[in-house]
Design a protein around this motif. Structure first.
Motif, PDB file in Angstrom:
ATOM      1  N   SER A  69       0.837  -1.203   0.000  1.00 37.39           N
ATOM      2  CA  SER A  69       0.000   0.000   0.000  1.00 37.39           C
ATOM      3  C   SER A  69       0.870   1.250   0.000  1.00 37.39           C
ATOM      4  CB  SER A  69      -0.911   0.014   1.227  1.00 37.39           C
ATOM      5  OG  SER A  69      -0.143   0.191   2.414  1.00 37.39           O
ATOM      6  N   GLY A  71       0.758   3.611   2.215  1.00 37.97           N
ATOM      7  CA  GLY A  71       1.239   3.772   3.586  1.00 37.97           C
ATOM      8  C   GLY A  71       2.432   2.898   3.883  1.00 37.97           C
ATOM      9  N   GLU A  72       2.383   1.648   3.456  1.00 40.13           N
ATOM     10  CA  GLU A  72       3.512   0.739   3.659  1.00 40.13           C
ATOM     11  C   GLU A  72       4.750   1.206   2.903  1.00 40.13           C
ATOM     12  OE1 GLU A  72       0.925  -3.391   4.313  1.00 40.13           O
ATOM     13  OE2 GLU A  72       1.538  -2.757   2.294  1.00 40.13           O
ATOM     14  N   ILE A  74       5.501   4.301   2.181  1.00 43.00           N
ATOM     15  CA  ILE A  74       6.022   5.463   2.899  1.00 43.00           C
ATOM     16  C   ILE A  74       6.869   5.014   4.076  1.00 43.00           C
ATOM     17  CG2 ILE A  74       5.378   7.451   4.326  1.00 43.00           C
ATOM     18  CD1 ILE A  74       4.889   7.952   1.397  1.00 43.00           C
ATOM     19  N   LEU A  75       6.367   4.080   4.873  1.00 46.26           N
ATOM     20  CA  LEU A  75       7.106   3.595   6.042  1.00 46.26           C
ATOM     21  C   LEU A  75       8.409   2.926   5.622  1.00 46.26           C
ATOM     22  CD1 LEU A  75       4.192   2.195   8.240  1.00 46.26           C
ATOM     23  CD2 LEU A  75       5.394   4.377   8.473  1.00 46.26           C
ATOM     24  N   PHE A 120      -3.801  14.475   4.999  1.00 47.46           N
ATOM     25  CA  PHE A 120      -3.917  13.081   4.604  1.00 47.46           C
ATOM     26  C   PHE A 120      -4.969  12.358   5.444  1.00 47.46           C
ATOM     27  CE2 PHE A 120       0.630  13.968   3.536  1.00 47.46           C
ATOM     28  CZ  PHE A 120       0.526  13.783   2.163  1.00 47.46           C
ATOM     29  N   THR A 122      -4.918   8.696   5.095  1.00 46.54           N
ATOM     30  CA  THR A 122      -4.228   7.446   5.388  1.00 46.54           C
ATOM     31  C   THR A 122      -3.460   7.600   6.704  1.00 46.54           C
ATOM     32  OG1 THR A 122      -3.947   7.044   3.030  1.00 46.54           O
ATOM     33  CG2 THR A 122      -2.551   5.768   4.531  1.00 46.54           C
ATOM     34  N   PRO A 123      -3.669   6.718   7.693  1.00 47.46           N
ATOM     35  CA  PRO A 123      -3.042   6.903   9.013  1.00 47.46           C
ATOM     36  C   PRO A 123      -1.528   7.056   8.963  1.00 47.46           C
ATOM     37  CG  PRO A 123      -4.722   5.199   9.127  1.00 47.46           C
ATOM     38  CD  PRO A 123      -4.581   5.554   7.674  1.00 47.46           C
ATOM     39  N   GLU A 124      -0.843   6.228   8.154  1.00 45.79           N
ATOM     40  CA  GLU A 124       0.619   6.315   8.094  1.00 45.79           C
ATOM     41  C   GLU A 124       1.068   7.668   7.549  1.00 45.79           C
ATOM     42  OE1 GLU A 124      -0.432   1.956   7.138  1.00 45.79           O
ATOM     43  OE2 GLU A 124      -1.217   3.946   6.684  1.00 45.79           O
ATOM     44  N   LEU A 125       0.353   8.157   6.533  1.00 48.14           N
ATOM     45  CA  LEU A 125       0.716   9.453   5.941  1.00 48.14           C
ATOM     46  C   LEU A 125       0.429  10.595   6.894  1.00 48.14           C
ATOM     47  CD1 LEU A 125      -0.566   8.974   2.282  1.00 48.14           C
ATOM     48  CD2 LEU A 125       1.792   9.023   3.057  1.00 48.14           C
ATOM     49  N   CYS A 128       3.124  10.561   9.544  1.00 45.00           N
ATOM     50  CA  CYS A 128       4.380  11.021   8.943  1.00 45.00           C
ATOM     51  C   CYS A 128       4.378  12.541   8.803  1.00 45.00           C
ATOM     52  CB  CYS A 128       4.565  10.345   7.583  1.00 45.00           C
ATOM     53  SG  CYS A 128       5.892  11.013   6.554  1.00 45.00           S
TER      54      CYS A 128
END
Length: 367
Positions: A69, A71-72, A74-75, A120, A122-125, A128
């Motif tokens: 994804s 998000g993945e 990005i991490l 954003f 998306t939680p990861e974004l 970040c």
């Protein structure tokens, strides 16, 4: 001064263009500068040659699995860049991150340029983005409007250092190169930045459909579009809407670095309908080329372009202002645009960055 400038890509996005131009100007001012970035998809170099006075550290970033994804990804980007940079971090007097990925990669131990503020879902974004704002020890913005957003939203005071522009590259293009683009495309309105929500691509499409009723010979040409994000659904919607409207814009994709200035200079007008910007570097390049400019009516673009541009809020406004740019633009307005662009030099930007770095290093040494 030993300076590390960190970015997330080798592709010609605005933040990457900024990073390279600033690095070269800092090196020309006698500084020891290294640019760190991720080499996605096997990239071993940037989209253009870089002055050899600037050191380059391009960290390999292989493609992830098909099911990865955004998000993945990005991490993973943060982890890969951070792991590569960490052993070298103490070698630099200044670590300067240009985006949320690189700021996270160094754990916020950096100066951060906030080019624009995103929102954003998306939680990861979202996480970040938040960490990359609150954790750095010092902040720069490329416009006062973005600095105000930062102050209002987070209580952070940022220095304002506007972008430079490669004025001569766009102001002095070869007539034959411009003629080649016009022979290929005819008369055209150009936008640079690809097809994505932030660039206002659907509004520009609707405006183009209206514009064609008065200017059926004019084409809409879209250049650029390299991005980390997945906009396939948005682009599919854009293509479907283009078919419904009966229009066929020319989508060039990424344009070679030496071909971009004449492409811009040969345009009859430049459209910049972004809904979120920090400065508008591509639009400033159009002014350097003497091309009539129509931008979204945003506070930041009022600040940057003032009377050198035409402003539009809705797609109907955008169509009307593009029509005016095609028929009524004056030499005086073009001259204002060229003067504005010429005032924005990377040498001045580098000088102001060095003053800012020096002041922050003094603050740190006293603390």
């Amino acid at each position: 001064m030993k300076i590390a400038l960190l970015s997330y890509s080798t592709k010609p996005r605005g933040g990457v263009v900024h990073t390279l131009a600033l690095a070269e100007a800092l090196a020309a001012a006698g500084q020891d500068v290294t640019v760190w970035t991720l080499g996605r998809g096997g990239d071993a170099g940037f989209f253009r040659p870089v002055d050899p006075a600037v050191r380059l550290r391009i960290v390999p970033f292989p493609d992830g699995p098909p099911e990865e994804s955004v998000g993945e990804r990005i991490l993973r980007s943060i982890a890969v860049l951070g792991t590569a940079f960490e052993p070298c971090a103490m070698a630099y007097d200044v670590v300067h991150a240009q985006d949320c990925i690189s700021a996270n990669a160094v754990g916020g131990r950096c100066v951060r340029t906030v080019h624009h503020i995103d929102h954003f879902t998306t939680p990861e974004l979202a996480a970040c983005h938040e960490r990359a704002i609150v954790e750095p020890y010092a902040h720069i913005c490329v416009s006062a409007a973005v600095a105000t957003e930062l102050a209002d939203g987070w209580g952070i005071k940022a220095a304002v250092i506007p972008n430079g522009v490669a004025y001569d590259r766009f102001a002095t293009t070869e007539p034959a190169a411009r003629a080649n683009w016009r022979a290929r495309l005819g008369r055209y309105v150009l936008t640079v930045g690809g097809i994505e929500p932030r660039k206002g691509s659907l509004d520009l499409l609707e405006a183009y459909a209206l514009l064609r009723s008065a200017h059926p010979e004019v084409r809409l040409v879209i250049a650029g579009g390299e991005t980390l994000f997945d906009y396939r659904d948005y682009r599919a919607h854009w293509k479907a809407r283009a078919a419904e409207l009966g229009v066929e814009p020319v989508v060039l994709g990424q344009v070679a670095e030496d071909e971009l200035p004449p492409l811009v200079a040969a345009a009859s007008a430049f459209a910049f309908p972004s809904v979120k910007e920090g400065f508008g570097l591509a639009a400033m390049e159009a002014l350097a080329a003497g091309v009539p400019l129509v931008v979204r009516d945003l506070p930041v673009l009022r600040e940057v372009f003032d009377s050198a541009a035409r402003f539009a809020t809705t797609h109907q406004d955008l169509a009307a202002e593009l029509g005016a740019a095609l028929t009524d633009d004056t030499p005086a307005r073009r001259a204002r645009g060229r003067r504005l662009a010429a005032r924005h030099t990377w040498a001045t930007a580098a000088e102001r960055h060095l003053a800012f770095y020096g002041s922050r290093l003094k603050d740190i040494s006293r603390s």
